[in-house]
Motif scaffolding. Structure first.
Motif, PDB file in Angstrom:
ATOM      1  N   MET A   1       0.834  -1.200   0.000  1.00  0.00           N
ATOM      2  CA  MET A   1       0.000   0.000   0.000  1.00  0.00           C
ATOM      3  C   MET A   1       0.867   1.248   0.000  1.00  0.00           C
ATOM      4  SD  MET A   1      -2.917   1.182   2.742  1.00  0.00           S
ATOM      5  CE  MET A   1      -1.853   2.036   3.892  1.00  0.00           C
ATOM      6  N   ILE A   2       0.423   2.242  -0.725  1.00  0.00           N
ATOM      7  CA  ILE A   2       1.086   3.545  -0.755  1.00  0.00           C
ATOM      8  C   ILE A   2       0.225   4.528   0.040  1.00  0.00           C
ATOM      9  CG2 ILE A   2       1.751   5.489  -2.230  1.00  0.00           C
ATOM     10  CD1 ILE A   2       2.331   3.407  -4.421  1.00  0.00           C
ATOM     11  N   LEU A   3       0.865   5.289   0.916  1.00  0.00           N
ATOM     12  CA  LEU A   3       0.161   6.270   1.740  1.00  0.00           C
ATOM     13  C   LEU A   3       0.560   7.667   1.307  1.00  0.00           C
ATOM     14  CD1 LEU A   3      -1.598   6.925   4.232  1.00  0.00           C
ATOM     15  CD2 LEU A   3       0.474   6.705   5.635  1.00  0.00           C
ATOM     16  N   LEU A   4      -0.433   8.489   0.948  1.00  0.00           N
ATOM     17  CA  LEU A   4      -0.205   9.863   0.513  1.00  0.00           C
ATOM     18  C   LEU A   4      -0.922  10.809   1.473  1.00  0.00           C
ATOM     19  CD1 LEU A   4      -0.766   9.374  -3.325  1.00  0.00           C
ATOM     20  CD2 LEU A   4       1.390   9.270  -2.052  1.00  0.00           C
ATOM     21  N   LEU A   5      -0.203  11.827   1.936  1.00  0.00           N
ATOM     22  CA  LEU A   5      -0.719  12.723   2.968  1.00  0.00           C
ATOM     23  C   LEU A   5      -0.580  14.182   2.568  1.00  0.00           C
ATOM     24  CD1 LEU A   5       1.097  11.025   5.996  1.00  0.00           C
ATOM     25  CD2 LEU A   5      -1.284  10.649   5.311  1.00  0.00           C
ATOM     26  N   SER A   6      -1.568  14.980   2.961  1.00  0.00           N
ATOM     27  CA  SER A   6      -1.495  16.437   2.869  1.00  0.00           C
ATOM     28  C   SER A   6      -2.149  17.013   4.109  1.00  0.00           C
ATOM     29  CB  SER A   6      -2.225  16.961   1.630  1.00  0.00           C
ATOM     30  OG  SER A   6      -1.473  16.759   0.460  1.00  0.00           O
ATOM     31  N   PRO A   7      -1.635  18.128   4.609  1.00  0.00           N
ATOM     32  CA  PRO A   7      -2.262  18.727   5.782  1.00  0.00           C
ATOM     33  C   PRO A   7      -3.689  19.210   5.528  1.00  0.00           C
ATOM     34  CG  PRO A   7      -0.013  19.494   5.550  1.00  0.00           C
ATOM     35  CD  PRO A   7      -0.345  18.764   4.290  1.00  0.00           C
TER      36      PRO A   7
ATOM     37  N   ALA B   1       6.316   6.795  -6.291  1.00  0.00           N
ATOM     38  CA  ALA B   1       5.926   5.893  -5.213  1.00  0.00           C
ATOM     39  C   ALA B   1       5.627   4.494  -5.737  1.00  0.00           C
ATOM     40  CB  ALA B   1       4.713   6.453  -4.475  1.00  0.00           C
ATOM     41  N   LEU B   2       4.979   4.413  -6.890  1.00  0.00           N
ATOM     42  CA  LEU B   2       4.708   3.109  -7.506  1.00  0.00           C
ATOM     43  C   LEU B   2       6.010   2.404  -7.861  1.00  0.00           C
ATOM     44  CD1 LEU B   2       1.700   3.992  -9.838  1.00  0.00           C
ATOM     45  CD2 LEU B   2       1.651   2.401  -7.904  1.00  0.00           C
ATOM     46  N   THR B   3       6.936   3.153  -8.439  1.00  0.00           N
ATOM     47  CA  THR B   3       8.230   2.575  -8.792  1.00  0.00           C
ATOM     48  C   THR B   3       8.949   2.063  -7.553  1.00  0.00           C
ATOM     49  OG1 THR B   3       8.458   4.016 -10.720  1.00  0.00           O
ATOM     50  CG2 THR B   3      10.477   3.078  -9.835  1.00  0.00           C
ATOM     51  N   PHE B   4       8.939   2.852  -6.502  1.00  0.00           N
ATOM     52  CA  PHE B   4       9.587   2.462  -5.247  1.00  0.00           C
ATOM     53  C   PHE B   4       8.935   1.212  -4.666  1.00  0.00           C
ATOM     54  CE2 PHE B   4       9.957   2.477  -0.648  1.00  0.00           C
ATOM     55  CZ  PHE B   4      11.313   2.730  -0.446  1.00  0.00           C
ATOM     56  N   SER B   5       7.600   1.174  -4.631  1.00  0.00           N
ATOM     57  CA  SER B   5       6.894   0.063  -4.016  1.00  0.00           C
ATOM     58  C   SER B   5       7.115  -1.236  -4.776  1.00  0.00           C
ATOM     59  CB  SER B   5       5.390   0.376  -3.917  1.00  0.00           C
ATOM     60  OG  SER B   5       4.804   0.402  -5.203  1.00  0.00           O
ATOM     61  N   GLN B   6       7.429  -1.122  -6.074  1.00  0.00           N
ATOM     62  CA  GLN B   6       7.672  -2.308  -6.885  1.00  0.00           C
ATOM     63  C   GLN B   6       9.143  -2.707  -6.896  1.00  0.00           C
ATOM     64  OE1 GLN B   6       5.958  -0.975 -10.547  1.00  0.00           O
ATOM     65  NE2 GLN B   6       3.862  -1.135  -9.796  1.00  0.00           N
ATOM     66  N   GLY B   7       9.957  -1.957  -6.132  1.00  0.00           N
ATOM     67  CA  GLY B   7      11.360  -2.307  -6.006  1.00  0.00           C
ATOM     68  C   GLY B   7      12.232  -1.879  -7.163  1.00  0.00           C
ATOM     69  N   ASP B   8      11.733  -0.933  -7.958  1.00  0.00           N
ATOM     70  CA  ASP B   8      12.489  -0.467  -9.126  1.00  0.00           C
ATOM     71  C   ASP B   8      13.095   0.896  -8.853  1.00  0.00           C
ATOM     72  OD1 ASP B   8      11.715  -2.764 -10.540  1.00  0.00           O
ATOM     73  OD2 ASP B   8       9.835  -1.796 -11.164  1.00  0.00           O
ATOM     74  N   ASP B   9      13.890   1.366  -9.801  1.00  0.00           N
ATOM     75  CA  ASP B   9      14.457   2.707  -9.767  1.00  0.00           C
ATOM     76  C   ASP B   9      14.174   3.377 -11.108  1.00  0.00           C
ATOM     77  OD1 ASP B   9      15.730   3.024  -7.205  1.00  0.00           O
ATOM     78  OD2 ASP B   9      17.112   1.450  -7.858  1.00  0.00           O
ATOM     79  N   ILE B  10      14.086   4.699 -11.071  1.00  0.00           N
ATOM     80  CA  ILE B  10      13.923   5.488 -12.293  1.00  0.00           C
ATOM     81  C   ILE B  10      15.275   6.095 -12.636  1.00  0.00           C
ATOM     82  CG2 ILE B  10      12.813   7.496 -13.352  1.00  0.00           C
ATOM     83  CD1 ILE B  10      10.442   7.052 -11.528  1.00  0.00           C
ATOM     84  N   VAL B  11      15.695   5.958 -13.866  1.00  0.00           N
ATOM     85  CA  VAL B  11      16.933   6.595 -14.309  1.00  0.00           C
ATOM     86  C   VAL B  11      16.553   7.835 -15.081  1.00  0.00           C
ATOM     87  CG1 VAL B  11      19.026   6.383 -15.668  1.00  0.00           C
ATOM     88  CG2 VAL B  11      18.114   4.385 -14.456  1.00  0.00           C
TER      89      VAL B  11
ATOM     90  N   ALA C   1      -5.573  -3.731  10.221  1.00  0.00           N
ATOM     91  CA  ALA C   1      -6.087  -4.352   9.001  1.00  0.00           C
ATOM     92  C   ALA C   1      -5.039  -5.233   8.320  1.00  0.00           C
ATOM     93  CB  ALA C   1      -6.564  -3.274   8.030  1.00  0.00           C
ATOM     94  N   LYS C   2      -3.850  -5.329   8.923  1.00  0.00           N
ATOM     95  CA  LYS C   2      -2.739  -6.119   8.380  1.00  0.00           C
ATOM     96  C   LYS C   2      -2.365  -5.678   6.971  1.00  0.00           C
ATOM     97  CE  LYS C   2      -3.753 -10.152  11.261  1.00  0.00           C
ATOM     98  NZ  LYS C   2      -4.037 -11.601  11.319  1.00  0.00           N
ATOM     99  N   GLN C   3      -2.359  -4.353   6.780  1.00  0.00           N
ATOM    100  CA  GLN C   3      -1.961  -3.766   5.503  1.00  0.00           C
ATOM    101  C   GLN C   3      -0.552  -3.198   5.640  1.00  0.00           C
ATOM    102  OE1 GLN C   3      -5.099  -0.852   5.019  1.00  0.00           O
ATOM    103  NE2 GLN C   3      -6.149  -2.129   3.513  1.00  0.00           N
ATOM    104  N   LYS C   4       0.359  -3.715   4.843  1.00  0.00           N
ATOM    105  CA  LYS C   4       1.731  -3.226   4.871  1.00  0.00           C
ATOM    106  C   LYS C   4       1.827  -1.943   4.057  1.00  0.00           C
ATOM    107  CE  LYS C   4       6.502  -4.457   3.691  1.00  0.00           C
ATOM    108  NZ  LYS C   4       6.745  -3.344   2.772  1.00  0.00           N
ATOM    109  N   ILE C   5       2.436  -0.911   4.634  1.00  0.00           N
ATOM    110  CA  ILE C   5       2.647   0.352   3.930  1.00  0.00           C
ATOM    111  C   ILE C   5       4.039   0.320   3.306  1.00  0.00           C
ATOM    112  CG2 ILE C   5       2.774   2.859   4.124  1.00  0.00           C
ATOM    113  CD1 ILE C   5       0.918   2.675   6.526  1.00  0.00           C
ATOM    114  N   ASP C   6       4.091   0.310   1.988  1.00  0.00           N
ATOM    115  CA  ASP C   6       5.374   0.255   1.284  1.00  0.00           C
ATOM    116  C   ASP C   6       6.136   1.570   1.399  1.00  0.00           C
ATOM    117  OD1 ASP C   6       5.001  -2.409   0.300  1.00  0.00           O
ATOM    118  OD2 ASP C   6       3.591  -1.588  -1.166  1.00  0.00           O
ATOM    119  N   CYS C   7       5.392   2.678   1.351  1.00  0.00           N
ATOM    120  CA  CYS C   7       6.018   3.999   1.466  1.00  0.00           C
ATOM    121  C   CYS C   7       4.946   5.038   1.734  1.00  0.00           C
ATOM    122  CB  CYS C   7       6.814   4.358   0.208  1.00  0.00           C
ATOM    123  SG  CYS C   7       5.830   4.480  -1.310  1.00  0.00           S
TER     124      CYS C   7
END
Length: 238
Positions: free
Chosen positions: A1-7, A227-237, A71-77
């Motif tokens: 799961m990806i968590l996105l926050l704004s005040p 965030a999607l790239t990070f959660s999938q274990g990839d890098d952007i060049v 909820a046993k949801q892992k937050i990837d980032c």
């Protein structure tokens, strides 16, 4: 799961227009939304407003994380994105991807210690280097400029005469250090982004909502990509 926050709702609103988010209800001082992005595999994204200020944003962030654990949801980032004031010579529209955060208004021993540092030496919180790097690369791919620096958090508005002691380059805000403290304690890889919306010399855009609606959609799109790239274990060049 990806968590996105704004005040604030106005900061999260441009994100909610980009993807098919569904409202999930209130979470203490914030409100939650959820969507699934399908890209080879289903990726759950949850987005929340945290509320303004250190206390509200911390309370909401803890509640969000505890809800995910239950909820046993892992937050990837996690990524916090909002607006802020220039620390020094930054201009309106400049985008900070923070390397670290501190509480500029934390002065445990007035005149004797460094602002933002607790007696035990703690106080500076660091963002995840790899996640921040991937988001930097996503911004570059989208032709969006960003700079690295410190996000300086405080519950008070910062008068111009007190900005001399603030780290620069950087941005001044009211939530980042507090939220990052919580995310780091829960071992969630996190990034903090702040868009400069006001400066001492330039003031603030005449219509702040229009400024946010104009600038943040492309930034949010790049954040999600990174965030999607990070959660999938990839890098952007870039």
């Amino acid at each position: 799961m990806i968590l996105l926050l704004s005040p604030l709702p106005m900061e999260l609103h441009p994100l909610l227009q980009l993807f098919p988010f569904q409202e999930t209800g209130n979470c203490l001082f914030g409100k939650g939304y959820r969507t699934i992005i399908s890209d080879n595999e289903h990726v759950l994204i949850e987005a929340y407003t945290t509320g303004m200020g250190k206390v509200r944003s911390v309370a909401t962030t803890v509640a969000i994380l505890e809800r995910s654990i239950a909820a046993k949801q892992k937050i990837d980032c996690a990524v916090l994105l909002g607006i802020g004031g220039a620390a020094d010579k930054e201009s309106i529209g400049d985008l900070l991807i923070a390397s670290d955060t501190l509480q500029w208004d934390l002065e445990v021993q007035p005149g004797r210690g460094k602002s933002g540092i607790y007696p035990d030496g703690g106080g500076i919180e660091y963002t995840d280097e790899r996640l921040s790097g991937v988001i930097h690369a996503a911004m570059a791919q989208a032709d969006l400029a960003a700079f690295s620096g410190t996000s300086c958090t405080g519950d008070r508005f910062l008068a111009s005469e007190r900005r001399d002691g603030i780290a620069s380059p950087g941005v001044i805000d009211m939530e980042s250090a507090a939220v990052l403290t919580v995310l780091n304690r829960y071992s969630v890889p996190s990034a903090v982004l702040r868009l400069v919306s006001d400066t001492v010399t330039q003031g603030r855009p005449k219509n702040l909502r229009n400024f946010i609606d104009d600038r943040l959609p492309n930034i949010w799109r790049a954040v999600v990509s990174g965030a999607l790239t990070f959660s999938q274990g990839d890098d952007i060049v870039p």
